[in-house]
Design an enzyme around this catalytic site. Structure first.
Site, mmCIF file in Angstrom:
data_model
loop_
_atom_site.group_PDB
_atom_site.id
_atom_site.type_symbol
_atom_site.label_atom_id
_atom_site.label_comp_id
_atom_site.label_asym_id
_atom_site.label_seq_id
_atom_site.Cartn_x
_atom_site.Cartn_y
_atom_site.Cartn_z
ATOM 1 N N CYS A 54 0.831 -1.208 0.000
ATOM 2 C CA CYS A 54 0.000 0.000 0.000
ATOM 3 C C CYS A 54 0.864 1.255 0.000
ATOM 4 O O CYS A 54 0.535 2.252 -0.662
ATOM 5 C CB CYS A 54 -0.918 0.013 1.219
ATOM 6 S SG CYS A 54 -2.035 -1.404 1.323
ATOM 7 N N ARG A 131 -7.824 -4.132 -3.030
ATOM 8 C CA ARG A 131 -7.308 -3.004 -3.804
ATOM 9 C C ARG A 131 -8.289 -2.699 -4.935
ATOM 10 O O ARG A 131 -8.130 -3.163 -6.065
ATOM 11 C CB ARG A 131 -5.926 -3.326 -4.361
ATOM 12 C CG ARG A 131 -4.923 -3.683 -3.289
ATOM 13 C CD ARG A 131 -3.522 -3.933 -3.846
ATOM 14 N NE ARG A 131 -2.724 -4.579 -2.820
ATOM 15 C CZ ARG A 131 -2.204 -3.950 -1.771
ATOM 16 N NH1 ARG A 131 -2.396 -2.656 -1.620
ATOM 17 N NH2 ARG A 131 -1.496 -4.615 -0.865
#
Length: 217
Positions: A54, A131
């Site tokens: 991330c 995601r």
């Protein structure tokens, strides 16, 4: 308990329909979908703060933020973390990597926004968002959505290309071939009648067959 969104459930976001409304706390104060009216918006979720994949994605978004802005496109992140965690994480990114995260991040502890957008995938996790990336146009219409597993980082440059392609398609009423980049030829919509198909070869396009023509823009 409400059912989780599915493709057959109207609560699941669908292309070319109104994106789910939201009003949520962020690192820049309360944000609603209506705040982005007149602009393109990339809303994207990540599994958790202080995670390495991330972190790479957020830095990539930050480095391309000016290029997105040139396309009238705003960025808005989200995870199921508090805004205190978000603030600590973006400060850590700046301190350790020298990258300033300037776009807001939604603190979605209630998972309200994540559920509305189908960011929670039970096969991956019941408590973390996958995601997911959503491209919303200036009228609040969902134009594209892409889901990635937790283990694989996204290509942020692809979303820049995709926004450019969508805007170009809207302006020129055309379609884009595989891996299209600005400056490449675009695809002309195929003829809708037999008569139009007969005339296609004489219309001045780069025509391979009646259904396959390109043009420069």
């Amino acid at each position: 308990m409400t059912d989780a969104p599915t493709l057959n459930n109207p609560a699941f976001p669908r292309l070319n329909e109104r994106a789910p409304d939201f009003n949520a706390p962020t690192t820049a104060g309360q944000k609603s979908l209506s705040d982005y009216e007149g602009k393109w918006l990339i809303l994207f979720s990540h599994p958790a703060d202080f995670t390495p994949v991330c972190t790479t994605e957020f830095m990539a978004f930050a480095k391309l933020q000016d290029e997105f802005a040139a396309l009238n496109t705003e960025l808005l992140g989200l995870s199921i973390d508090s805004h205190y965690a978000h603030i600590a994480w973006i400060r850590s990114i700046k301190e350790n990597f020298g990258v300033d995260i300037k776009f807001p991040i939604i603190a979605d502890l209630s998972m309200e926004v994540a559920n509305a957008y189908g960011m929670i995938q039970p096969g991956a996790s019941d408590t973390s968002a996958v995601r997911a990336t959503f491209i919303i146009d200036p009228k609040g219409i969902l134009r594209a959505m892409v889901y990635y597993p937790q283990t694989c980082g996204r290509s942020i440059a692809e979303f820049l290309r995709l926004v450019t392609a969508l805007q170009t398609a809207d302006t020129h009423s055309c379609a884009m071939p595989e891996a299209w980049q600005p400056g490449d030829k675009v695809i002309v919509p195929p003829p809708a009648t037999a008569e139009a198909a007969e005339q296609r070869a004489s219309e001045g396009y780069e025509t391979v067959d009646w259904y396959f023509s390109k043009k420069a823009i």
